[in-house]
Design an enzyme around this catalytic site. Structure first.
Site: not given
Ligand code: AMP
Length: 175
Positions: A58, A95
């Protein structure tokens, strides 16, 4: 225009307990898509950005438009095994378990002024790993931009201290 109105919440996707923030409903509306691109472009237009590095998939939808309008090159950060040439790799904690992202060794040059883009900030692990890749290659991270920042229990910003962060929509989540 309130961009949050265009984001769809999908409960329990891809697994039970996750509130998935679906931005396809924002991307498909011309004026909402345009506004989300323009707000990021306006914020960084004076920063002399030379490369926009975006995370698949995305991230590419906005990243290419932002790079074009900022007069910058576009760099693809991808999941393992997708890029054809030599890569730099960065592994980060999830996680449960770990994940890895890759970037071509010659995508960023010493002295590049880089804007990192992803659609959403949750725990910050992906964005931090992307910044590490850019810096390993000799680039300077001038900013990290997101459409959505999940605030509350995830503390994604804490992993990104010291960086200039822009998020267009903040959505509070509690776990
Ligand atoms: P993080 O590394 O935990 O900050 O996760 C970010 C990545 O995971 C991004 O590329 C998001 O597209 C995806 N992502 C994580 N949580 C969500 C969510 N609740 N809804 C949509 N995409 C998410």
């Amino acid at each position: 225009m309130n961009l949050e109105d265009y984001i769809r919440n999908v409960p329990n996707f891809p697994v039970e307990g996750i509130q998935f923030k679906d931005i396809t409903t924002l991307a498909k509306i011309h004026l909402a898509f345009k506004e989300s691109c323009d707000r990021i472009i306006d914020h960084y237009k004076e920063k002399r950005i030379s490369k926009v590095a975006a995370i698949e998939a995305r991230g590419y939808v906005w990243g290419g438009v932002i790079a074009y309008q900022l007069g910058a090159g576009f760099v693809l950060i991808r999941k393992p095994g997708k890029l054809p040439y030599n890569t730099l790799k960065e592994t980060y904690e999830l996680e449960y378990g770990t994940d890895t992202i890759e970037m071509h060794t010659d995508a960023i040059e010493e002295g590049d002024r880089v804007l990192v883009f992803d659609d959403l900030l949750a725990t910050g692990g992906t964005a931090k790993a992307a910044c590490n890749l850019v810096e390993k290659a000799g680039g300077e991270v001038l900013g990290i931009a997101f459409i959505i920042e999940l605030t509350g229990s995830l503390h994604g910003r804490d992993k990104l201290t010291g960086y200039n962060i822009l998020s267009l929509v903040e959505i509070s989540v509690e776990e």
